[in-house]
Design a protein around this motif. Structure first.
Motif, PDB file in Angstrom:
ATOM      1  N   UNK A  24      31.091 -17.021  25.832  1.00 22.85           N
ATOM      2  CA  UNK A  24      31.682 -15.732  25.471  1.00 22.85           C
ATOM      3  C   UNK A  24      31.241 -14.615  26.412  1.00 22.85           C
ATOM      4  N   UNK A  25      30.026 -14.712  26.925  1.00 19.34           N
ATOM      5  CA  UNK A  25      29.492 -13.661  27.800  1.00 19.34           C
ATOM      6  C   UNK A  25      29.933 -13.841  29.248  1.00 19.34           C
ATOM      7  N   UNK A  26      30.482 -15.007  29.552  1.00 16.44           N
ATOM      8  CA  UNK A  26      30.739 -15.364  30.947  1.00 16.44           C
ATOM      9  C   UNK A  26      31.705 -14.398  31.631  1.00 16.44           C
ATOM     10  N   UNK A  27      32.897 -14.236  31.073  1.00 14.62           N
ATOM     11  CA  UNK A  27      33.915 -13.411  31.731  1.00 14.62           C
ATOM     12  C   UNK A  27      33.494 -11.948  31.878  1.00 14.62           C
ATOM     13  N   UNK A 197      14.932 -16.387  28.416  1.00 14.02           N
ATOM     14  CA  UNK A 197      14.436 -16.466  27.044  1.00 14.02           C
ATOM     15  C   UNK A 197      15.455 -15.730  26.182  1.00 14.02           C
ATOM     16  N   UNK A 198      16.144 -16.480  25.324  1.00 11.37           N
ATOM     17  CA  UNK A 198      17.211 -15.924  24.508  1.00 11.37           C
ATOM     18  C   UNK A 198      16.654 -15.451  23.170  1.00 11.37           C
ATOM     19  N   UNK A 199      17.083 -14.295  22.759  1.00 13.30           N
ATOM     20  CA  UNK A 199      16.640 -13.770  21.472  1.00 13.30           C
ATOM     21  C   UNK A 199      17.055 -14.718  20.354  1.00 13.30           C
ATOM     22  N   UNK A 223      20.730  -9.584  21.735  1.00 13.88           N
ATOM     23  CA  UNK A 223      21.364 -10.868  22.006  1.00 13.88           C
ATOM     24  C   UNK A 223      22.291 -10.764  23.215  1.00 13.88           C
ATOM     25  N   UNK A 224      23.120  -9.718  23.249  1.00 18.36           N
ATOM     26  CA  UNK A 224      24.034  -9.540  24.378  1.00 18.36           C
ATOM     27  C   UNK A 224      23.257  -9.363  25.680  1.00 18.36           C
ATOM     28  N   UNK A 225      22.205  -8.552  25.640  1.00 20.21           N
ATOM     29  CA  UNK A 225      21.465  -8.262  26.873  1.00 20.21           C
ATOM     30  C   UNK A 225      20.813  -9.526  27.432  1.00 20.21           C
ATOM     31  N   UNK A 226      20.261 -10.367  26.555  1.00 25.03           N
ATOM     32  CA  UNK A 226      19.616 -11.576  27.045  1.00 25.03           C
ATOM     33  C   UNK A 226      20.644 -12.596  27.542  1.00 25.03           C
ATOM     34  N   UNK A 227      21.800 -12.684  26.875  1.00 22.77           N
ATOM     35  CA  UNK A 227      22.859 -13.579  27.338  1.00 22.77           C
ATOM     36  C   UNK A 227      23.424 -13.113  28.671  1.00 22.77           C
ATOM     37  N   UNK A 228      23.650 -11.815  28.801  1.00 24.53           N
ATOM     38  CA  UNK A 228      24.194 -11.277  30.048  1.00 24.53           C
ATOM     39  C   UNK A 228      23.247 -11.526  31.206  1.00 24.53           C
ATOM     40  N   UNK A 229      21.958 -11.346  30.973  1.00 23.29           N
ATOM     41  CA  UNK A 229      20.980 -11.599  32.028  1.00 23.29           C
ATOM     42  C   UNK A 229      20.951 -13.077  32.396  1.00 23.29           C
ATOM     43  N   UNK A 230      21.118 -13.952  31.413  1.00 20.46           N
ATOM     44  CA  UNK A 230      21.143 -15.383  31.695  1.00 20.46           C
ATOM     45  C   UNK A 230      22.359 -15.740  32.546  1.00 20.46           C
ATOM     46  N   UNK A 231      23.519 -15.170  32.232  1.00 21.67           N
ATOM     47  CA  UNK A 231      24.717 -15.431  33.043  1.00 21.67           C
ATOM     48  C   UNK A 231      24.481 -14.993  34.487  1.00 21.67           C
TER      49      UNK A 231
END
Length: 248
Positions: A24-27, A197-199, A223-231
């Protein structure tokens, strides 16, 4: 396109939830489309968890296995999760999923390599010897091993990390939560790069049901910030022109 496999070495560390959030965060972050593929040999949970229909699924895609798995054939077998994310679900029964994946995984891995500007996030469940999803793992551009930072997950993580690295599979570690064991120590013991490290948020699934658009409201979520950083870190880690590796 790139193939990102997400798997674990022990049951229930949050692989499926992370796969959904990552896709979901990819695009919004990468600026490229993504397709989510459920290839867990223990059986799929996405349809039940997110109110999707049991079909189309891997079963319908497998019916085209004797033909080239084109972009159109793969996308026709997908459903829209949260109304926007193309998702290829697996049957809820593990035996059925195993029967479908065993002949399909290699062809699917090859077909995903021709999706052009769409990347694939593949939930492969537990990464283990003889898994029907093994051919997908061997062809991925990056394998994310997901673990909770607990001592009981450390020993199997070390063992599995050595096995996949020995097969020349590009692999990195993602921890869900940062307690009670330091994620940096998990990475050091497994000799894997700690990519993120994902929340750990118990209500992740409810958030994903509404989608993650990357708008101002979502950008305030940890959650969004950690996912975005992972992407972003995955994008940096991927080789230029990644498109699914040839299996060793």
């Amino acid at each position: 396109m790139s193939i990102i496999a997400v798997g674990s070495v022990k049951a229930s560390p949050g692989v499926t939830t992370l796969s959904v959030g990552l896709a979901m965060s990819w695009a919004p972050v990468a600026g490229r489309g993504a397709v989510l593929i459920e290839a867990d040999a223990d059986g799929g949970v996405l349809a039940a968890r997110f109110g999707l229909a049991p079909a189309p699924s891997l079963i319908e895609l497998s019916a085209t296995a004797r033909h080239e798995l084109t972009t159109d054939r793969i996308q026709t077998s997908c459903q829209l999760l949260a109304g926007t994310l193309p998702t290829l679900v697996a049957p809820g029964c593990g035996e059925t999923t195993t029967a479908v994946l065993t002949p399909l995984a290699r062809r699917l891995g090859e077909g995903l390599g021709h999706l052009g500007e769409i990347d694939a996030v593949v939930d492969v469940g537990r990464v283990r010897v003889g898994s029907p999803a093994g051919d997908l793992v061997k062809r991925c551009d990056l394998l994310l091993l997901v673990a909770r930072p607990r001592f009981d997950q450390l020993v199997p993580l070390v063992h599995q990390a050595r096995r996949v690295v020995a097969q020349n599979i590009p692999t990195a570690l993602v921890c869900v939560g940062d307690r009670p064991y330091p994620p940096t120590e998990m990475a050091k013991a497994s000799q894997l790069n700690l990519l993120g490290v994902i929340a750990h948020e118990p209500k992740m699934a409810q958030t994903f049901e509404r989608g993650l658009s990357g708008d101002q409201r979502h950008r305030r979520l940890l959650l969004w910030r950690t996912l975005a950083e992972l992407v972003r870190r995955i994008q940096f880690r991927l080789p230029a022109g990644a498109g699914g590796r040839e299996a060793a």
